[in-house]
Design a protein around this motif. Structure first.
Motif, mmCIF file in Angstrom:
data_model
loop_
_atom_site.group_PDB
_atom_site.id
_atom_site.type_symbol
_atom_site.label_atom_id
_atom_site.label_comp_id
_atom_site.label_asym_id
_atom_site.label_seq_id
_atom_site.Cartn_x
_atom_site.Cartn_y
_atom_site.Cartn_z
ATOM 1 N N VAL A 1 1.015 -1.120 0.089
ATOM 2 C CA VAL A 1 0.056 0.058 0.055
ATOM 3 C C VAL A 1 0.912 1.197 0.011
ATOM 4 O O VAL A 1 1.938 1.277 0.752
ATOM 5 N N TYR A 2 0.456 2.270 -0.876
ATOM 6 C CA TYR A 2 1.239 3.514 -0.885
ATOM 7 C C TYR A 2 0.505 4.523 -0.988
ATOM 8 O O TYR A 2 -0.964 4.223 -1.499
ATOM 9 N N TYR A 3 0.823 5.602 -0.935
ATOM 10 C CA TYR A 3 -0.119 7.260 -0.949
ATOM 11 C C TYR A 3 0.496 8.099 -1.837
ATOM 12 O O TYR A 3 1.774 8.273 -1.696
ATOM 13 N N VAL A 4 -0.300 8.556 -2.796
ATOM 14 C CA VAL A 4 0.069 9.646 -3.515
ATOM 15 C C VAL A 4 -0.364 10.942 -2.919
ATOM 16 O O VAL A 4 -1.817 10.859 -2.779
ATOM 17 N N LEU A 5 0.490 11.894 -2.470
ATOM 18 C CA LEU A 5 -0.205 13.271 -1.906
ATOM 19 C C LEU A 5 0.175 14.389 -2.958
ATOM 20 O O LEU A 5 1.091 14.641 -3.535
ATOM 21 N N VAL A 6 -1.099 14.919 -3.380
ATOM 22 C CA VAL A 6 -0.898 16.042 -4.350
ATOM 23 C C VAL A 6 -1.382 17.426 -3.906
ATOM 24 O O VAL A 6 -2.439 17.269 -3.136
ATOM 25 N N ALA A 7 -0.234 18.232 -3.801
ATOM 26 C CA ALA A 7 -0.808 19.464 -3.285
ATOM 27 C C ALA A 7 -1.357 20.379 -4.193
ATOM 28 O O ALA A 7 -1.229 20.456 -5.467
ATOM 29 N N LEU A 8 -2.615 20.977 -4.247
ATOM 30 C CA LEU A 8 -3.445 21.497 -5.066
ATOM 31 C C LEU A 8 -3.619 23.211 -4.612
ATOM 32 O O LEU A 8 -4.297 23.778 -5.514
ATOM 33 N N GLY A 9 -3.400 23.364 -3.334
ATOM 34 C CA GLY A 9 -3.569 24.760 -3.054
ATOM 35 C C GLY A 9 -2.842 25.942 -3.508
ATOM 36 O O GLY A 9 -3.152 27.189 -3.298
ATOM 37 N N GLY A 10 -1.736 25.668 -3.935
ATOM 38 C CA GLY A 10 -0.561 26.547 -4.371
ATOM 39 C C GLY A 10 -0.980 27.090 -5.854
ATOM 40 O O GLY A 10 -1.610 27.011 -6.380
ATOM 41 N N THR A 11 0.057 27.417 -6.314
ATOM 42 C CA THR A 11 0.093 28.286 -7.803
ATOM 43 C C THR A 11 0.624 27.175 -8.727
ATOM 44 O O THR A 11 0.093 27.409 -9.900
ATOM 45 N N GLU A 12 1.114 25.846 -8.207
ATOM 46 C CA GLU A 12 1.350 24.969 -9.106
ATOM 47 C C GLU A 12 1.224 23.430 -8.340
ATOM 48 O O GLU A 12 1.149 23.561 -7.216
ATOM 49 N N LEU A 13 0.719 22.385 -9.261
ATOM 50 C CA LEU A 13 0.549 21.053 -8.752
ATOM 51 C C LEU A 13 1.907 20.698 -8.384
ATOM 52 O O LEU A 13 2.939 20.819 -8.860
ATOM 53 N N SER A 14 1.864 19.898 -7.033
ATOM 54 C CA SER A 14 3.249 19.128 -6.893
ATOM 55 C C SER A 14 2.735 17.753 -5.948
ATOM 56 O O SER A 14 1.700 17.828 -5.657
ATOM 57 N N ALA A 15 3.769 17.062 -6.135
ATOM 58 C CA ALA A 15 3.353 15.659 -5.385
ATOM 59 C C ALA A 15 4.444 14.850 -4.801
ATOM 60 O O ALA A 15 5.529 15.177 -5.060
ATOM 61 N N ARG A 16 3.891 14.057 -3.876
ATOM 62 C CA ARG A 16 4.900 13.492 -3.066
ATOM 63 C C ARG A 16 4.387 11.886 -2.952
ATOM 64 O O ARG A 16 3.003 11.670 -3.164
ATOM 65 N N ILE A 17 5.352 10.996 -2.541
ATOM 66 C CA ILE A 17 4.757 9.552 -2.179
ATOM 67 C C ILE A 17 4.751 9.229 -0.887
ATOM 68 O O ILE A 17 5.986 9.685 -0.083
ATOM 69 N N ARG A 18 3.855 8.605 -0.190
ATOM 70 C CA ARG A 18 3.959 8.237 1.428
ATOM 71 C C ARG A 18 4.100 6.770 1.310
ATOM 72 O O ARG A 18 3.116 6.189 0.812
ATOM 73 N N PRO B 1 10.065 11.393 -3.346
ATOM 74 C CA PRO B 1 9.591 12.548 -4.379
ATOM 75 C C PRO B 1 8.699 11.791 -5.300
ATOM 76 O O PRO B 1 8.719 10.657 -5.616
ATOM 77 N N ALA B 2 7.911 12.518 -6.148
ATOM 78 C CA ALA B 2 6.970 12.263 -7.130
ATOM 79 C C ALA B 2 7.394 13.267 -8.247
ATOM 80 O O ALA B 2 7.651 14.417 -7.852
ATOM 81 N N THR B 3 6.910 13.015 -9.597
ATOM 82 C CA THR B 3 7.052 13.820 -10.595
ATOM 83 C C THR B 3 5.685 14.246 -11.110
ATOM 84 O O THR B 3 4.969 13.118 -11.366
ATOM 85 N N ILE B 4 5.455 15.598 -11.524
ATOM 86 C CA ILE B 4 4.039 15.915 -12.135
ATOM 87 C C ILE B 4 4.374 16.040 -13.587
ATOM 88 O O ILE B 4 5.322 16.635 -13.854
ATOM 89 N N ILE B 5 4.078 15.394 -14.658
ATOM 90 C CA ILE B 5 4.375 15.188 -15.961
ATOM 91 C C ILE B 5 2.959 15.890 -16.520
ATOM 92 O O ILE B 5 2.034 15.380 -16.557
#
Length: 165
Positions: free
Chosen positions: A127-144, A155-159
């Motif tokens: 089991v893993y989790y993808v955390l996507v930040a949506l509140g700022g000026t650009e998308l960003s993501a991390r893996i937990r 780290p995760a990469t947004i393409i």
């Protein structure tokens, strides 16, 4: 997103498959992160839970972990639809592909455990989790993920869409 089948999804029964753990799943369901017109705080993020399962004799575990991709879609409808993809895997009307989130999860290989699913069938799963930040000026993501109950992040990469299709 592939979800566990229940009667909500009966119109797509013909698309169902049984995963390595014995759970019947249906592809193409939509699970909204944020409802349209919602105002987001600067630090808002959405956490998605993913379960990966493999047959015990699978030869794709390593490559599946090294090259994880989660496709992100958006829908312009005011009400969240049941499906984001049609039965052929194409975006439904009003929906479009936004981006892909990619990550290398090979560090989780040591966390694979032989588990027992429905009818006693054996499978490997994590089991893993993808955390996507949506509140700022650009998308960003991390893996937990968790190892021995301790949370770790990587780290995760947004393409963007233009580079994923």
């Amino acid at each position: 997103m592939d979800v566990e089948y229940d009667n909500t999804y009966r119109e797509r029964m013909f698309n169902c498959y049984t995963d390595a753990s014995g759970v019947v799943r249906v592809p193409g369901a939509f699970s909204p992160w944020v409802i349209k017109e919602t105002v987001l705080e600067d630090n808002f993020y959405h956490e998605l839970t993913y379960h990966l399962v493999w047959e015990p004799n699978s030869t794709t575990i390593w490559s599946d972990l090294c090259n994880r991709v989660v496709y992100v879609y958006i829908c312009d409808a005011l009400a969240a639809p049941l499906w984001i993809l049609d039965a052929q895997g194409n975006p439904m009307p009003g929906a479009r592909h936004l981006c892909a989130v990619t990550a290398n999860l090979s560090g989780l290989y040591s966390e694979l455990t032989l588990q027992y699913g429905l009818d006693g069938r054996q499978y490997y799963g994590i089991v893993y989790y993808v955390l996507v930040a949506l509140g700022g000026t650009e998308l960003s993501a991390r893996i937990r993920w968790y190892q021995g109950g301790v949370p770790y992040e990587g780290p995760a990469t947004i393409i963007p869409d233009a580079f994923t299709r």
